[in-house]
Scaffold this motif. Structure first.
Motif, mmCIF file in Angstrom:
data_model
loop_
_atom_site.group_PDB
_atom_site.id
_atom_site.type_symbol
_atom_site.label_atom_id
_atom_site.label_comp_id
_atom_site.label_asym_id
_atom_site.label_seq_id
_atom_site.Cartn_x
_atom_site.Cartn_y
_atom_site.Cartn_z
ATOM 1 N N HIS A 251 25.291 1.854 92.576
ATOM 2 C CA HIS A 251 26.214 2.972 93.082
ATOM 3 C C HIS A 251 25.672 4.289 92.966
ATOM 4 O O HIS A 251 26.400 5.342 93.302
ATOM 5 N N PHE B 276 28.656 1.967 97.460
ATOM 6 C CA PHE B 276 27.883 0.960 96.914
ATOM 7 C C PHE B 276 26.635 0.277 97.758
ATOM 8 O O PHE B 276 26.894 0.297 99.150
ATOM 9 N N GLY C 85 32.259 2.506 89.255
ATOM 10 C CA GLY C 85 30.670 2.139 89.725
ATOM 11 C C GLY C 85 29.986 0.980 88.628
ATOM 12 O O GLY C 85 29.408 0.067 88.790
#
Length: 594
Positions: free
Chosen positions: A72, A86, A65
């Motif tokens: 995220h 996401f 992320g």
């Protein structure tokens, strides 16, 4: 200004696990090292399609992320609960803070930055962690005007649509909005820096995508970059806006057809609105990769018939397309000091058996000299393992080359000599090698590049010339295979006709080509040049210097002063011939009027 750099996978702002690459844990030292060695450029990728880390114990979802420009965690709060997907409609503050910090430190180290918005084919193989693919269920967005927000999954049905204009109204076409957001978020963070330029995408012309459609997509993205910067750009209508001039924009073609579109002039402006009418958008910078690129013909997605192939490397690009009102760069080549097909390679041919070396700096140095003397403005090498002797050597050599061409030579005052195969006017260096050229004795081809002062043919003063020569062969795909001539039963190189040799690899050439340096190190076995000069219609005194390309700033290997006469000679035989010292692989000749 000449740009020369070494970018280890373009990830200084990313949380990576490979310490051979530039990443969040080591970038301050790497940027400082680049400055110390005379380099002045790096490259950074923004949106990768997949996870940039190889599989490993530390390759967890949180690290993944951090390396994407999208949120995220819930609310994008550091330390928040991992969502498992996401949010493509929200930027990742941590990612952009890291990106901005690297760009800032690059400025403090006098390094320019090429910021690439998209790397559509980069990441884990296969793209099982890619947030861009709908099949992976890793990206969501909020439906407008829903309270509480209703989230829906988004993604490309096929990753190839990420570099092609998709059918209007399709789910793939709707993904264009999130590519535009990546551009907007990046421009918002970096618009104020004057030491960077944008690149639309890294290698968008995948082997099986339609290159014409890839051009059309990039034209739309160029239009949007311009529109995004207009929010800050000072104009007569916006006199209080802070951005004094827009940033340059680069593209990177792999096909001659695309390069021809990019280099062609247009009288009509690139219109940021509407993006669908972006056919006149052209880049400021055209980048190439590798020395040559060759792929097998493929049916270009989304077509069902016909075929296309990648056919353009950086050296061919600059030789054939240079000279137009564009800036040319080479921003990816084979890697030092790695071995295997992706690594550089050299072959010592003056010993039996021949000795093969992987990861050597010699082919990289050859690419840089040749590309820059052909008129290239920027060179960026893929260089890993900063502590290895080869890693240090290539950075030292490229830094010395940049300082030499920017300072001692002032390359911007010169122009590339004719890139035609027939050679250049001021020195009889021979043909630039083609597919059938070969030197049986040295088992190599003699490549060269040259620059010269303008109007040297008629000038009375200020004449200057520089020539670079290296002896290399194309790379074979197999690590143990060597590019050699095919021999007849008597052991002689076969010729289809006089001077046209039959040469090739036992298997095949490396599709993303590179030079295979041919070294002759033993005394008495090296290369030597005897070159006939023609220095113009006016007489003059000239200093002739033979330089070591590994360190052109060092004292010349040999020097002499010659008197060039109006009759075209500098010696008693009515000719002007200069002879080099023996050298093991490459050499540079510089001639300056006194």
């Amino acid at each position: 200004m000449l740009m020369v750099g070494v970018s280890a996978d373009n990830g200084c702002h990313l949380d990576l696990e490979d310490d051979n690459k530039c990443h969040l844990g080591n970038y301050p030292a790497i940027l400082a090292d680049a400055k110390a060695r005379g380099l002045n450029k790096i490259r950074l990728w923004v949106a990768l399609s997949g996870d940039p880390n190889p599989p490993g114990p530390g390759n967890d979802a949180a690290k993944t992320g951090r390396n994407q420009p999208f949120c995220h965690t819930e609310g994008c709060v550091a330390g928040g609960a991992e969502l498992g997907y996401f949010r493509f409609d929200r930027p990742n503050p941590e990612f952009f803070a890291n990106l901005r910090q690297v760009v800032l430190l690059a400025k403090q180290n006098d390094l320019f930055v090429e910021v690439t918005f998209f790397a559509p084919w980069e990441g884990d193989r296969p793209m099982v962690k890619s947030p861009w693919l709908a099949a992976n269920h890793r990206a969501k967005v909020a439906v407008p005007n829903t309270d509480p927000p209703e989230l829906i999954e988004v993604g490309f049905s096929d990753l190839r649509w990420s570099v092609l204009p998709a059918p209007v109204g399709s789910g793939d076409d709707s993904m264009r909005e999130f590519q535009r957001r990546v551009i907007d978020w990046t421009v918002d963070e970096l618009w104020c820096y004057d030491h960077l330029w944008w690149e639309i995408a890294n290698e968008p012309e995948h082997g099986d995508v339609d290159p014409d459609l890839a051009v059309a997509w990039q034209q739309q993205m160029i239009a949007h970059v311009r529109r995004s910067e207009e929010r800050y750009l000072r104009t007569p209508e916006q006199p209080d806006h802070p951005l004094l001039a827009r940033h340059l924009i680069a593209v990177q073609p792999f096909t001659t057809a695309a390069a021809e579109v990019w280099r062609s002039a247009t009288d009509s402006p690139c219109r940021a609105e509407p993006e669908a009418d972006a056919r006149n958008c052209r880049p400021d910078v055209i980048n190439g990769h590798y020395t040559q690129v060759r792929s097998e013909p493929e049916t270009p997605f989304p077509a069902t018939v016909g075929s296309t192939r990648l056919d353009l490397g950086a050296i061919r690009l600059i030789r054939e397309a240079g000279g137009s009102q564009r800036i040319f760069g080479l921003n990816e080549d084979n890697i030092t000091p790695l071995g295997g097909p992706k690594g550089t390679r050299a072959l010592r041919t003056d010993v039996t058996p021949s000795v093969r070396t992987f990861g050597s700096p010699d082919p990289v140095r050859a690419e840089a000299w040749e590309f820059l003397l052909h008129g290239g403005a920027a060179f960026d090498h893929f260089g890993y393992d900063y502590e290895s002797p080869d890693g240090v050597a290539i950075r030292e050599q490229l830094g010395s080359l940049r300082r030499f061409l920017s300072g001692e030579v002032e390359i911007d005052r010169l122009r590339p000599s004719s890139p035609d195969a027939a050679g250049c006017g001021w020195v009889e260096v021979g043909n630039y090698p083609g597919e059938t050229d070969w030197e049986p004795r040295t088992e190599s081809r003699k490549y060269w590049a040259s620059s010269e002062s303008t109007a040297w043919r008629t000038a009375r003063s200020g004449r200057e010339f520089i020539l670079y020569i290296h002896h290399s062969a194309p790379r074979c795909k197999g690590n143990s295979e060597d590019y050699l001539c095919l021999r007849d039963p008597q052991g002689n190189c076969r010729e289809s006709e006089p001077g046209r040799f039959e040469v090739g690899c036992p298997g095949d050439e490396l599709p993303f080509g590179a030079y295979d340096a041919r070294l002759r190190i033993a005394p008495g076995s090296g290369y030597r040049e005897s070159l006939t000069l023609s220095l113009g219609a006016e007489a003059g005194d000239f200093l002739v210097e033979w330089l070591d390309p590994t360190n052109p700033e060092a004292p010349p290997r040999a020097t002499q002063t010659i008197r060039w006469t109006a009759s075209g000679s500098c010696g008693p035989e009515g000719r002007c011939v200069v002879t080099s010292p023996e050298y093991p692989y490459d050499i540079a000749l510089r001639i300056v009027q006194l």
